[in-house]
Write a protein that holds these residues in place. Structure first.
Motif, PDB file in Angstrom:
ATOM      1  N   VAL A 184     -74.988 -30.858 -89.767  1.00 16.45           N
ATOM      2  CA  VAL A 184     -75.384 -31.327 -88.435  1.00 16.45           C
ATOM      3  C   VAL A 184     -73.961 -31.729 -87.628  1.00 16.45           C
ATOM      4  CG1 VAL A 184     -76.124 -33.446 -87.358  1.00 16.45           C
ATOM      5  CG2 VAL A 184     -77.245 -32.760 -89.462  1.00 16.45           C
ATOM      6  N   GLN A 185     -74.029 -30.985 -86.523  1.00 19.04           N
ATOM      7  CA  GLN A 185     -72.780 -31.004 -85.501  1.00 19.04           C
ATOM      8  C   GLN A 185     -73.263 -32.032 -84.580  1.00 19.04           C
ATOM      9  OE1 GLN A 185     -72.308 -26.650 -85.114  1.00 19.04           O
ATOM     10  NE2 GLN A 185     -73.432 -26.792 -86.940  1.00 19.04           N
ATOM     11  N   LEU A 186     -72.534 -32.968 -84.362  1.00 20.29           N
ATOM     12  CA  LEU A 186     -72.796 -34.096 -83.041  1.00 20.29           C
ATOM     13  C   LEU A 186     -72.123 -34.257 -82.192  1.00 20.29           C
ATOM     14  CD1 LEU A 186     -74.258 -36.670 -82.490  1.00 20.29           C
ATOM     15  CD2 LEU A 186     -72.735 -37.922 -83.912  1.00 20.29           C
ATOM     16  N   TYR A 187     -72.437 -34.310 -80.930  1.00 24.23           N
ATOM     17  CA  TYR A 187     -71.643 -34.755 -79.594  1.00 24.23           C
ATOM     18  C   TYR A 187     -72.304 -35.916 -79.143  1.00 24.23           C
ATOM     19  CZ  TYR A 187     -70.367 -35.097 -74.728  1.00 24.23           C
ATOM     20  OH  TYR A 187     -69.906 -35.320 -73.597  1.00 24.23           O
ATOM     21  N   GLU A 198     -71.572 -27.262 -73.127  1.00 25.08           N
ATOM     22  CA  GLU A 198     -72.094 -25.827 -73.406  1.00 25.08           C
ATOM     23  C   GLU A 198     -71.216 -25.090 -74.046  1.00 25.08           C
ATOM     24  OE1 GLU A 198     -74.925 -22.673 -70.886  1.00 25.08           O
ATOM     25  OE2 GLU A 198     -73.613 -24.130 -69.729  1.00 25.08           O
ATOM     26  N   ALA A 199     -69.877 -25.198 -74.091  1.00 28.58           N
ATOM     27  CA  ALA A 199     -69.106 -24.481 -75.122  1.00 28.58           C
ATOM     28  C   ALA A 199     -69.375 -24.930 -76.403  1.00 28.58           C
ATOM     29  CB  ALA A 199     -67.618 -24.847 -74.914  1.00 28.58           C
ATOM     30  N   PHE A 200     -69.921 -25.919 -76.723  1.00 31.99           N
ATOM     31  CA  PHE A 200     -70.252 -26.467 -78.081  1.00 31.99           C
ATOM     32  C   PHE A 200     -71.524 -26.150 -78.236  1.00 31.99           C
ATOM     33  CE2 PHE A 200     -72.806 -30.310 -80.017  1.00 31.99           C
ATOM     34  CZ  PHE A 200     -72.755 -29.799 -81.391  1.00 31.99           C
ATOM     35  N   LEU A 201     -72.782 -25.880 -77.435  1.00 31.72           N
ATOM     36  CA  LEU A 201     -73.780 -25.614 -77.705  1.00 31.72           C
ATOM     37  C   LEU A 201     -74.149 -24.365 -77.869  1.00 31.72           C
ATOM     38  CD1 LEU A 201     -75.903 -28.115 -75.254  1.00 31.72           C
ATOM     39  CD2 LEU A 201     -75.370 -28.399 -77.541  1.00 31.72           C
ATOM     40  N   ALA A 202     -73.168 -23.375 -77.335  1.00 27.07           N
ATOM     41  CA  ALA A 202     -73.410 -21.977 -77.391  1.00 27.07           C
ATOM     42  C   ALA A 202     -72.426 -21.459 -78.639  1.00 27.07           C
ATOM     43  CB  ALA A 202     -72.459 -21.183 -76.000  1.00 27.07           C
ATOM     44  N   CYS A 203     -71.952 -22.207 -79.193  1.00 24.53           N
ATOM     45  CA  CYS A 203     -71.177 -22.018 -80.367  1.00 24.53           C
ATOM     46  C   CYS A 203     -71.846 -21.306 -81.487  1.00 24.53           C
ATOM     47  CB  CYS A 203     -70.345 -23.265 -81.170  1.00 24.53           C
ATOM     48  SG  CYS A 203     -68.571 -22.908 -81.499  1.00 24.53           S
ATOM     49  N   ASP A 204     -71.661 -20.275 -82.291  1.00 21.14           N
ATOM     50  CA  ASP A 204     -72.503 -19.472 -83.224  1.00 21.14           C
ATOM     51  C   ASP A 204     -72.054 -20.079 -84.498  1.00 21.14           C
ATOM     52  OD1 ASP A 204     -74.165 -17.793 -84.650  1.00 21.14           O
ATOM     53  OD2 ASP A 204     -73.063 -16.232 -84.380  1.00 21.14           O
ATOM     54  N   VAL A 205     -72.601 -21.383 -84.957  1.00 22.01           N
ATOM     55  CA  VAL A 205     -72.271 -21.880 -86.219  1.00 22.01           C
ATOM     56  C   VAL A 205     -73.608 -22.402 -86.756  1.00 22.01           C
ATOM     57  CG1 VAL A 205     -71.270 -24.022 -87.453  1.00 22.01           C
ATOM     58  CG2 VAL A 205     -70.214 -22.604 -85.329  1.00 22.01           C
ATOM     59  N   SER A 206     -73.737 -22.005 -87.960  1.00 23.51           N
ATOM     60  CA  SER A 206     -75.036 -22.304 -88.795  1.00 23.51           C
ATOM     61  C   SER A 206     -75.282 -23.741 -88.648  1.00 23.51           C
ATOM     62  CB  SER A 206     -75.242 -21.743 -90.111  1.00 23.51           C
ATOM     63  OG  SER A 206     -74.168 -22.302 -90.774  1.00 23.51           O
ATOM     64  N   GLY A 207     -76.434 -24.332 -88.978  1.00 23.44           N
ATOM     65  CA  GLY A 207     -76.796 -25.953 -89.022  1.00 23.44           C
ATOM     66  C   GLY A 207     -77.459 -26.234 -87.892  1.00 23.44           C
ATOM     67  N   SER A 208     -77.606 -27.425 -87.477  1.00 24.57           N
ATOM     68  CA  SER A 208     -78.049 -28.217 -86.553  1.00 24.57           C
ATOM     69  C   SER A 208     -77.016 -28.669 -85.600  1.00 24.57           C
ATOM     70  CB  SER A 208     -78.922 -29.255 -86.897  1.00 24.57           C
ATOM     71  OG  SER A 208     -79.842 -28.732 -87.836  1.00 24.57           O
ATOM     72  N   LYS A 209     -77.661 -28.726 -84.334  1.00 25.90           N
ATOM     73  CA  LYS A 209     -76.755 -29.348 -83.066  1.00 25.90           C
ATOM     74  C   LYS A 209     -77.326 -30.762 -82.523  1.00 25.90           C
ATOM     75  CE  LYS A 209     -74.026 -25.307 -81.789  1.00 25.90           C
ATOM     76  NZ  LYS A 209     -74.638 -24.328 -82.716  1.00 25.90           N
ATOM     77  N   VAL A 210     -76.851 -31.562 -82.458  1.00 27.76           N
ATOM     78  CA  VAL A 210     -77.253 -32.991 -81.969  1.00 27.76           C
ATOM     79  C   VAL A 210     -76.489 -33.432 -80.777  1.00 27.76           C
ATOM     80  CG1 VAL A 210     -78.029 -35.301 -82.455  1.00 27.76           C
ATOM     81  CG2 VAL A 210     -78.424 -33.623 -84.094  1.00 27.76           C
ATOM     82  N   VAL A 211     -77.293 -33.987 -79.526  1.00 28.56           N
ATOM     83  CA  VAL A 211     -76.461 -34.478 -78.463  1.00 28.56           C
ATOM     84  C   VAL A 211     -76.884 -35.942 -78.421  1.00 28.56           C
ATOM     85  CG1 VAL A 211     -75.963 -34.336 -75.995  1.00 28.56           C
ATOM     86  CG2 VAL A 211     -76.137 -32.266 -77.322  1.00 28.56           C
ATOM     87  N   VAL A 212     -76.008 -36.813 -78.523  1.00 31.03           N
ATOM     88  CA  VAL A 212     -76.357 -38.402 -77.978  1.00 31.03           C
ATOM     89  C   VAL A 212     -75.554 -38.540 -76.558  1.00 31.03           C
ATOM     90  CG1 VAL A 212     -76.067 -40.673 -78.475  1.00 31.03           C
ATOM     91  CG2 VAL A 212     -76.661 -38.892 -80.348  1.00 31.03           C
ATOM     92  N   GLY A 213     -76.369 -39.003 -75.786  1.00 34.46           N
ATOM     93  CA  GLY A 213     -75.948 -39.561 -74.600  1.00 34.46           C
ATOM     94  C   GLY A 213     -76.738 -39.010 -73.377  1.00 34.46           C
TER      95      GLY A 213
END
Length: 342
Positions: A184-187, A198-213
């Motif tokens: 789980v990758q968190l911002y 968007e640089a984070f969200l477009a990153c090709d890394v497996s798993g899940s992306k979560v944005v708080v804010g």
């Protein structure tokens, strides 16, 4: 001492400037000082162009000055360069009061990002605004160097801290993260163009992306990246448990002067991935972070870090030291107190 703080950033805004001022104010009060915060909630306001969540105060130096005078301030700090900061600055100059200012954000870069105009144009305003200050407070050595190179000063260090009672290792993760594919990758932070999310969200890394804010870019980003979990703004225990439940905290900003969220994440035992730019290069250490111009590489390096090392490093940041630095800068050589009481 009676300390007046004039700021355009205050609750209900949610950002590092507000958390810094709230935390330092609490420490100053605990140390026995009286603090008066002059903020937008005391005036009529209008929405900031292109960022309606931020309210700009409709006031003059008379309105701000009256509050400073009624409080009987012995020291004055102007935290921001907006309408309240401008009004406080004019009040102080008209009465020959000393005051300190702070450089919290890369204001020229933010405005340039939003207007398309060169950042150099806005440095003229920075030099004008901070020029009469008895001390310009900066969070890191890199920010100090930038200000000095741009002709802004004199500069004094004012570091940041973490609520170590709230942001701690070993707490349970947030339920919203429990069943997500790992890692789980968190911002956490404002969802706005200057944060480079968007640089984070477009990153090709497996798993899940979560944005708080929350912020003006949230709707567009949620539409463009439907697989990302947008949880909105979280506070207190909920925010701390979100940090604790993530495998890596990703800080994609290239324009922050510090990045308070990074040390909150570290204190919860979550390693940080970031670009090697102002803010991260001053705040992070190799044992608990990954830095690289390729954000995917930075994430991979951070995931390999030891969570105990991250928590131990995060625990070295406290708000009392930050408040002491703030206090030390308020009245250089005692001149401020003599001038204010004259």
């Amino acid at each position: 001492m009676r300390i007046a703080i004039a700021t355009d950033a205050w609750a209900p805004q949610v950002n590092g400037v507000v958390r810094t001022l709230q935390s330092v104010t609490a420490e100053l009060v605990a140390m026995g000082h009286d603090v008066c915060v002059i903020a937008p909630d005391q005036f009529r306001t209008l929405p900031c162009p292109s960022y309606p969540e931020i309210r700009l105060a409709l006031t003059t130096h008379f309105g701000v000055g009256r509050r400073i005078a009624e409080f009987g301030a012995e020291a004055i700090h102007i935290a921001t360069e907006g309408p309240i900061g401008l009004a406080a600055r004019r009040h102080c100059l008209s009465r020959r009061f000393l005051f300190t200012t702070a450089y919290h954000t890369q204001f020229p870069d933010y405005v340039a990002e939003r207007t398309g105009m060169p950042a150099d144009w806005f440095w003229h305003y920075m030099r004008w605004f901070h020029g009469p200050s008895s001390a310009v407070l900066a969070s890191t050595p890199s920010v100090e160097a930038i200000l000095r190179a741009r002709g802004v000063g004199p500069v004094r260090r004012w570091g940041r801290g973490v609520d170590l009672d709230l942001f701690t290792a070993g707490r349970a993760g947030h339920p919203a993260l429990a069943n997500l594919p790992r890692p789980v990758q968190l911002y956490v932070g404002r969802v706005a163009v200057e944060k480079n999310i968007e640089a984070f969200l477009a990153c090709d890394v497996s798993g899940s992306k979560v944005v708080v804010g929350d912020g003006p870019a949230r709707v567009a980003l949620a539409r463009a990246y439907p697989n990302v979990r947008f949880l909105g703004a979280l506070h207190g225990e909920e925010l701390a448990s979100t940090y604790a439940g993530a495998d890596v905290f990703v800080f994609p900003s290239r324009t922050d002067t510090f990045g308070l969220v990074m040390i909150e994440a570290l204190a919860c035992g979550t390693p940080v991935a970031a670009y090697p730019v102002t803010g991260p290069i001053d705040v992070l250490d190799p044992a608990s972070s990954g830095m690289d111009e390729n954000l995917g590489v930075a994430i991979a390096r951070a995931l390999a870090c030891d969570r105990a090392a991250a928590a131990a490093y995060g625990a070295t940041f406290g708000w009392r030291r930050s408040a002491e630095q703030f206090l030390d800068a308020l009245i250089p050589q005692g001149e401020g107190k003599k001038r204010l009481s004259a």
